[in-house]
Design a protein around this motif. Structure first.
Motif, PDB file in Angstrom:
ATOM      1  N   UNK A 120      32.649 -11.606   0.969  1.00 29.24           N
ATOM      2  CA  UNK A 120      31.453 -11.290   0.190  1.00 29.24           C
ATOM      3  C   UNK A 120      31.754 -10.257  -0.873  1.00 29.24           C
ATOM      4  N   UNK A 121      30.725  -9.605  -1.401  1.00 21.49           N
ATOM      5  CA  UNK A 121      30.871  -8.673  -2.518  1.00 21.49           C
ATOM      6  C   UNK A 121      30.277  -7.303  -2.225  1.00 21.49           C
ATOM      7  N   UNK A 122      30.991  -6.254  -2.629  1.00 25.47           N
ATOM      8  CA  UNK A 122      30.417  -4.915  -2.719  1.00 25.47           C
ATOM      9  C   UNK A 122      29.740  -4.858  -4.079  1.00 25.47           C
ATOM     10  N   UNK A 123      28.454  -4.449  -4.092  1.00 27.08           N
ATOM     11  CA  UNK A 123      27.674  -4.473  -5.319  1.00 27.08           C
ATOM     12  C   UNK A 123      27.100  -3.093  -5.654  1.00 27.08           C
ATOM     13  N   UNK A 124      27.018  -2.819  -6.947  1.00 31.90           N
ATOM     14  CA  UNK A 124      26.386  -1.635  -7.511  1.00 31.90           C
ATOM     15  C   UNK A 124      24.959  -2.017  -7.874  1.00 31.90           C
ATOM     16  N   UNK A 125      23.969  -1.244  -7.394  1.00 34.23           N
ATOM     17  CA  UNK A 125      22.566  -1.532  -7.679  1.00 34.23           C
ATOM     18  C   UNK A 125      21.986  -0.317  -8.401  1.00 34.23           C
ATOM     19  N   UNK A 126      21.546  -0.522  -9.634  1.00 32.94           N
ATOM     20  CA  UNK A 126      21.108   0.559 -10.498  1.00 32.94           C
ATOM     21  C   UNK A 126      19.741   0.251 -11.089  1.00 32.94           C
ATOM     22  N   UNK A 127      18.905   1.302 -11.257  1.00 35.81           N
ATOM     23  CA  UNK A 127      17.623   1.129 -11.943  1.00 35.81           C
ATOM     24  C   UNK A 127      17.616   1.842 -13.287  1.00 35.81           C
ATOM     25  N   UNK A 128      18.674   2.582 -13.599  1.00 38.10           N
ATOM     26  CA  UNK A 128      18.740   3.352 -14.837  1.00 38.10           C
ATOM     27  C   UNK A 128      19.370   2.578 -15.974  1.00 38.10           C
ATOM     28  N   UNK A 129      19.462   3.244 -17.128  1.00 37.93           N
ATOM     29  CA  UNK A 129      19.937   2.561 -18.326  1.00 37.93           C
ATOM     30  C   UNK A 129      21.026   3.327 -19.067  1.00 37.93           C
ATOM     31  N   UNK A 130      21.656   4.282 -18.411  1.00 34.53           N
ATOM     32  CA  UNK A 130      22.791   4.943 -19.061  1.00 34.53           C
ATOM     33  C   UNK A 130      23.785   5.403 -18.004  1.00 34.53           C
ATOM     34  N   UNK A 131      24.958   5.824 -18.455  1.00 34.77           N
ATOM     35  CA  UNK A 131      26.006   6.270 -17.551  1.00 34.77           C
ATOM     36  C   UNK A 131      26.941   5.143 -17.179  1.00 34.77           C
ATOM     37  N   UNK A 132      28.102   5.512 -16.663  1.00 31.55           N
ATOM     38  CA  UNK A 132      29.092   4.539 -16.199  1.00 31.55           C
ATOM     39  C   UNK A 132      29.912   5.190 -15.096  1.00 31.55           C
ATOM     40  N   UNK A 133      30.301   4.378 -14.110  1.00 26.58           N
ATOM     41  CA  UNK A 133      31.040   4.864 -12.941  1.00 26.58           C
ATOM     42  C   UNK A 133      32.214   3.934 -12.686  1.00 26.58           C
ATOM     43  N   UNK A 134      33.375   4.508 -12.356  1.00 25.88           N
ATOM     44  CA  UNK A 134      34.493   3.718 -11.858  1.00 25.88           C
ATOM     45  C   UNK A 134      34.575   3.936 -10.360  1.00 25.88           C
ATOM     46  N   UNK A 135      34.511   2.859  -9.599  1.00 23.50           N
ATOM     47  CA  UNK A 135      34.610   2.910  -8.137  1.00 23.50           C
ATOM     48  C   UNK A 135      36.036   2.593  -7.717  1.00 23.50           C
ATOM     49  N   UNK A 136      36.526   3.326  -6.736  1.00 27.63           N
ATOM     50  CA  UNK A 136      37.873   3.147  -6.205  1.00 27.63           C
ATOM     51  C   UNK A 136      37.752   2.874  -4.704  1.00 27.63           C
ATOM     52  N   UNK A 137      38.409   1.826  -4.236  1.00 26.27           N
ATOM     53  CA  UNK A 137      38.413   1.494  -2.808  1.00 26.27           C
ATOM     54  C   UNK A 137      39.847   1.400  -2.305  1.00 26.27           C
ATOM     55  N   UNK A 138      40.001   1.654  -1.017  1.00 28.12           N
ATOM     56  CA  UNK A 138      41.248   1.320  -0.327  1.00 28.12           C
ATOM     57  C   UNK A 138      40.862   0.473   0.872  1.00 28.12           C
ATOM     58  N   UNK A 139      41.760  -0.402   1.258  1.00 32.57           N
ATOM     59  CA  UNK A 139      41.433  -1.361   2.305  1.00 32.57           C
ATOM     60  C   UNK A 139      42.706  -1.897   2.949  1.00 32.57           C
ATOM     61  N   UNK A 140      42.546  -2.454   4.158  1.00 32.17           N
ATOM     62  CA  UNK A 140      43.637  -3.160   4.832  1.00 32.17           C
ATOM     63  C   UNK A 140      43.081  -4.499   5.334  1.00 32.17           C
TER      64      UNK A 140
END
Length: 151
Positions: A120-140
């Motif tokens: 499946x998918x990890x999703x970003x859910x936002x209600x705003x209209x500005x800004x930006x984020x870089x998400x970093x994950x680690x996994x096995x």
């Protein structure tokens, strides 16, 4: 003195594979960040880096939307914009059931224990209209052939 084991090698041994994905400019929408495929994985860490300040009201959360099953919040909604979240700030959460609140600052906690994810998918859910984020994950991978990649 030579270094035999590099920093990336330590990270891989402790946390697993690493992947990152930028949200682009946040909009009132749901955006897929990472896709799990081929089986189950253990999410060992996740944190966000604010690339562009969030300066307007923005109820924000991360959720997991499995290919089969029910979508679940990974972290509860939090307004990250009414009190500005500056560029360079970190976002994190511990993953504790019932207490998963997005923390913001120059130092944040990440997962206290791995989270098992099906396809499946990890999703970003936002209600705003500005800004930006870089998400970093680690996994096995927990199943042969399982992987996680930027969506």
């Amino acid at each position: 003195m030579s270094t035999i084991v590099q920093g990336a090698d330590y990270r891989a041994l402790y946390f697993g594979e690493r992947e990152s994905k930028a949200t682009g400019t946040l909009a009132s929408s749901t955006v897929s960040l990472f896709t799990v495929s081929g089986g189950r994985v253990a999410l060992t860490s996740i944190y966000g880096v604010v690339d562009t300040a969030v300066t307007v009201a923005n109820t924000y959360k991360l959720q997991f939307n499995p290919t089969t099953g029910t979508t679940v919040d990974l972290v509860a909604e939090r307004d990250i914009g009414t009190t500005d979240t500056a560029a360079g700030e970190l976002l994190g959460f511990t993953g504790d059931a019932g207490g998963a609140v997005l923390s913001i600052g120059g130092a944040v906690e990440t997962l206290r224990a791995p989270i098992v994810l099906a396809a499946g998918d990890i999703e970003s859910v936002s209600t705003g209209t500005d800004g930006a984020i870089t998400w970093v994950v680690t996994w096995v991978p927990l199943d042969d052939g399982a992987s996680m990649a930027a969506a």
